[in-house]
Write a protein that holds these residues in place. Structure first.
Motif, PDB file in Angstrom:
ATOM      1  N   ARG A 270      -7.894   9.458   8.817  1.00 38.27           N
ATOM      2  CA  ARG A 270      -8.830  10.462   8.404  1.00 38.27           C
ATOM      3  C   ARG A 270      -8.488  11.832   9.208  1.00 38.27           C
ATOM      4  NH1 ARG A 270     -14.592   8.150   9.105  1.00 38.27           N
ATOM      5  NH2 ARG A 270     -13.448   6.877  10.777  1.00 38.27           N
ATOM      6  N   LYS A 271      -7.611  12.071  10.146  1.00 37.36           N
ATOM      7  CA  LYS A 271      -7.446  13.209  10.837  1.00 37.36           C
ATOM      8  C   LYS A 271      -6.075  14.303  10.272  1.00 37.36           C
ATOM      9  CE  LYS A 271      -9.403  11.985  14.981  1.00 37.36           C
ATOM     10  NZ  LYS A 271      -9.286  11.511  16.666  1.00 37.36           N
ATOM     11  N   GLN A 272      -5.472  13.244   9.317  1.00 32.24           N
ATOM     12  CA  GLN A 272      -4.063  13.854   8.819  1.00 32.24           C
ATOM     13  C   GLN A 272      -4.532  14.982   7.870  1.00 32.24           C
ATOM     14  OE1 GLN A 272      -3.019   9.990   6.971  1.00 32.24           O
ATOM     15  NE2 GLN A 272      -1.866  11.428   5.608  1.00 32.24           N
ATOM     16  N   ALA A 273      -3.680  16.013   7.892  1.00 33.07           N
ATOM     17  CA  ALA A 273      -3.852  17.238   7.093  1.00 33.07           C
ATOM     18  C   ALA A 273      -3.837  16.941   5.547  1.00 33.07           C
ATOM     19  CB  ALA A 273      -2.817  18.351   7.301  1.00 33.07           C
ATOM     20  N   ASP A 274      -3.010  16.058   5.180  1.00 32.40           N
ATOM     21  CA  ASP A 274      -2.871  15.843   3.738  1.00 32.40           C
ATOM     22  C   ASP A 274      -3.594  14.525   3.339  1.00 32.40           C
ATOM     23  OD1 ASP A 274      -1.436  13.919   5.219  1.00 32.40           O
ATOM     24  OD2 ASP A 274       0.338  14.056   3.717  1.00 32.40           O
ATOM     25  N   LEU A 275      -4.724  14.198   3.841  1.00 31.65           N
ATOM     26  CA  LEU A 275      -5.557  13.341   3.616  1.00 31.65           C
ATOM     27  C   LEU A 275      -5.657  12.632   2.283  1.00 31.65           C
ATOM     28  CD1 LEU A 275      -7.300  10.457   4.769  1.00 31.65           C
ATOM     29  CD2 LEU A 275      -9.232  12.206   5.079  1.00 31.65           C
ATOM     30  N   LYS A 276      -6.190  13.645   1.563  1.00 33.84           N
ATOM     31  CA  LYS A 276      -6.690  13.408   0.027  1.00 33.84           C
ATOM     32  C   LYS A 276      -5.365  13.076  -0.515  1.00 33.84           C
ATOM     33  CE  LYS A 276     -10.217  16.928  -0.248  1.00 33.84           C
ATOM     34  NZ  LYS A 276     -10.635  18.260  -0.896  1.00 33.84           N
ATOM     35  N   GLN A 277      -4.018  13.503  -0.362  1.00 34.97           N
ATOM     36  CA  GLN A 277      -3.081  12.978  -0.880  1.00 34.97           C
ATOM     37  C   GLN A 277      -2.599  11.763  -0.555  1.00 34.97           C
ATOM     38  OE1 GLN A 277      -3.410  15.999   0.459  1.00 34.97           O
ATOM     39  NE2 GLN A 277      -3.037  17.522  -0.850  1.00 34.97           N
ATOM     40  N   CYS A 278      -2.665  11.209   0.570  1.00 35.35           N
ATOM     41  CA  CYS A 278      -2.550  10.074   1.141  1.00 35.35           C
ATOM     42  C   CYS A 278      -3.346   9.037   0.628  1.00 35.35           C
ATOM     43  CB  CYS A 278      -2.659  10.167   2.642  1.00 35.35           C
ATOM     44  SG  CYS A 278      -2.467   8.329   3.407  1.00 35.35           S
ATOM     45  N   VAL A 279      -4.613   9.321   0.334  1.00 31.28           N
ATOM     46  CA  VAL A 279      -5.617   8.245  -0.021  1.00 31.28           C
ATOM     47  C   VAL A 279      -5.537   8.081  -1.368  1.00 31.28           C
ATOM     48  CG1 VAL A 279      -7.919   7.898  -0.498  1.00 31.28           C
ATOM     49  CG2 VAL A 279      -7.316   8.837   1.515  1.00 31.28           C
ATOM     50  N   ILE A 280      -5.020   9.011  -2.373  1.00 27.91           N
ATOM     51  CA  ILE A 280      -5.095   8.865  -3.686  1.00 27.91           C
ATOM     52  C   ILE A 280      -3.728   8.080  -4.071  1.00 27.91           C
ATOM     53  CG2 ILE A 280      -3.756  10.933  -4.312  1.00 27.91           C
ATOM     54  CD1 ILE A 280      -5.191  10.898  -6.927  1.00 27.91           C
ATOM     55  N   LYS A 281      -2.762   8.352  -3.152  1.00 25.37           N
ATOM     56  CA  LYS A 281      -1.247   7.665  -3.236  1.00 25.37           C
ATOM     57  C   LYS A 281      -1.521   6.168  -2.813  1.00 25.37           C
ATOM     58  CE  LYS A 281       3.739   7.686  -1.970  1.00 25.37           C
ATOM     59  NZ  LYS A 281       3.484   6.271  -1.701  1.00 25.37           N
ATOM     60  N   ALA A 282      -2.222   5.968  -1.769  1.00 27.43           N
ATOM     61  CA  ALA A 282      -2.546   4.560  -1.299  1.00 27.43           C
ATOM     62  C   ALA A 282      -3.431   3.781  -2.272  1.00 27.43           C
ATOM     63  CB  ALA A 282      -3.101   4.595   0.169  1.00 27.43           C
ATOM     64  N   ALA A 283      -4.358   4.456  -2.800  1.00 31.79           N
ATOM     65  CA  ALA A 283      -5.059   3.889  -3.899  1.00 31.79           C
ATOM     66  C   ALA A 283      -4.387   3.517  -5.235  1.00 31.79           C
ATOM     67  CB  ALA A 283      -6.248   4.730  -4.222  1.00 31.79           C
ATOM     68  N   GLN A 284      -3.301   4.229  -5.582  1.00 34.28           N
ATOM     69  CA  GLN A 284      -2.619   4.126  -6.818  1.00 34.28           C
ATOM     70  C   GLN A 284      -1.696   3.036  -6.315  1.00 34.28           C
ATOM     71  OE1 GLN A 284      -2.736   6.148 -10.103  1.00 34.28           O
ATOM     72  NE2 GLN A 284      -2.147   4.148 -10.283  1.00 34.28           N
ATOM     73  N   ASP A 285      -1.013   2.800  -5.033  1.00 38.73           N
ATOM     74  CA  ASP A 285      -0.068   1.997  -5.027  1.00 38.73           C
ATOM     75  C   ASP A 285      -0.819   0.575  -4.731  1.00 38.73           C
ATOM     76  OD1 ASP A 285       1.941   3.719  -4.858  1.00 38.73           O
ATOM     77  OD2 ASP A 285       1.851   3.797  -2.587  1.00 38.73           O
ATOM     78  N   ALA A 286      -2.024   0.424  -4.416  1.00 44.62           N
ATOM     79  CA  ALA A 286      -2.737  -0.883  -4.182  1.00 44.62           C
ATOM     80  C   ALA A 286      -3.033  -1.058  -5.705  1.00 44.62           C
ATOM     81  CB  ALA A 286      -3.796  -0.487  -3.508  1.00 44.62           C
ATOM     82  N   ILE A 287      -3.491  -0.316  -6.584  1.00 46.48           N
ATOM     83  CA  ILE A 287      -4.000  -0.820  -7.755  1.00 46.48           C
ATOM     84  C   ILE A 287      -2.799  -1.418  -8.621  1.00 46.48           C
ATOM     85  CG2 ILE A 287      -4.638   0.017 -10.196  1.00 46.48           C
ATOM     86  CD1 ILE A 287      -6.412   2.219  -8.778  1.00 46.48           C
ATOM     87  N   TYR A 288      -1.633  -0.856  -8.583  1.00 48.01           N
ATOM     88  CA  TYR A 288      -0.489  -1.391  -9.200  1.00 48.01           C
ATOM     89  C   TYR A 288       0.028  -2.876  -8.620  1.00 48.01           C
ATOM     90  CZ  TYR A 288       0.456   3.365 -11.582  1.00 48.01           C
ATOM     91  OH  TYR A 288       0.256   4.329 -12.420  1.00 48.01           O
ATOM     92  N   GLN A 289      -0.206  -2.956  -7.374  1.00 51.13           N
ATOM     93  CA  GLN A 289      -0.054  -4.327  -6.803  1.00 51.13           C
ATOM     94  C   GLN A 289      -1.086  -5.531  -7.007  1.00 51.13           C
ATOM     95  OE1 GLN A 289       1.772  -3.937  -2.927  1.00 51.13           O
ATOM     96  NE2 GLN A 289       1.178  -1.890  -2.963  1.00 51.13           N
TER      97      GLN A 289
END
Length: 242
Positions: free
Chosen positions: A28-47
């Protein structure tokens, strides 16, 4: 319009679990949190093509739904009872937004399902566009290019010095680009009458779907809420984001 869903997901168990090793973690402290979360969620959904029992997530390809009842009140004056459903396409959702606001306790999700295929055993007895309809048998409903927007409101629950999320309210809207219907064995197998009704449904798909849309929104709402609550009943915020 009313909807009845039978139990279909794993029961939630309040035990801490690790994030699966193939799921991306964000801080939650990383500068690109929004980009990280959407990428993490997208990768998880595909799996999600097999169950992750350790975090209470079932297989989404296909997703099995024991039963649902969708009732119409306008053009579709018929109660549609579905059982033994298999839904395909949930693991193909393309996310445009997946954003947590931990201050306001809101999760915004925006995305598109390229295609959702719902195969069920159906039972109907009523009217569609003033035409009598009766039957029981296999059905297939295909929704394509389904745009979904949602706001999921959550509360945080402290347990054993960990913070867990529980979705307590959700506002969801969905709009398909097209819907096709196929109901087999209408009118006790009368092919001429059955083909005519299926043709009417498909020629007037927008009007038909609009009348039962709220029921389908409830199905999506219940599935999404249950998936997230199952996951976050096992995986704490600290484990998922810190």
């Amino acid at each position: 319009m009313r909807l009845i869903l039978l139990p279909f997901l794993l029961a939630t168990v309040c035990q801490c679990a690790k994030l699966p090793s193939n799921f991306q973690k964000c801080n939650r402290k990383q500068a690109d949190l929004k980009q990280c979360v959407i990428k993490a969620a997208q990768d998880a959904i595909y799996q999600l093509t097999h169950p992750y029992n350790e975090v209470n997530i079932p297989n989404l390809n296909p997703f099995e739904l024991k039963g649902a009842t969708v009732g119409g009140g306008g053009a579709v004056a018929v109660e549609q009872r579905f059982t033994d459903c298999k839904l395909q396409g949930f693991n193909k959702m393309k996310l445009d937004k997946f954003e947590f606001d931990f201050d306001k306790k809101v999760l915004d999700v925006v995305g598109t399902f390229p295609e959702i295929v719902k195969k069920c055993t159906y039972e109907v007895d009523g009217q569609v566009l003033l035409l009598p309809v009766t039957g029981k048998g296999p059905s297939e409903i295909i929704l394509t290019k389904v745009d979904v927007t949602s706001k999921l409101y959550f509360e945080e629950i402290k347990k054993r010095n960990k913070t867990f999320i529980k979705i307590v309210r959700s506002d969801i809207d969905m709009n398909p680009g097209h819907v096709s219907y196929k109901f087999d064995n209408l009118f006790n197998g009368d092919k001429v009458l059955g083909d005519n009704i299926n043709q009417v449904l498909n020629d007037n798909w927008k009007e038909v779907f609009e009348d039962v849309k709220s029921g389908y929104i409830e199905i999506i709402k219940t599935i999404v809420t249950s998936l997230l609550n199952n996951f976050f009943s096992k995986v704490s915020i600290e484990e998922a984001f810190d």
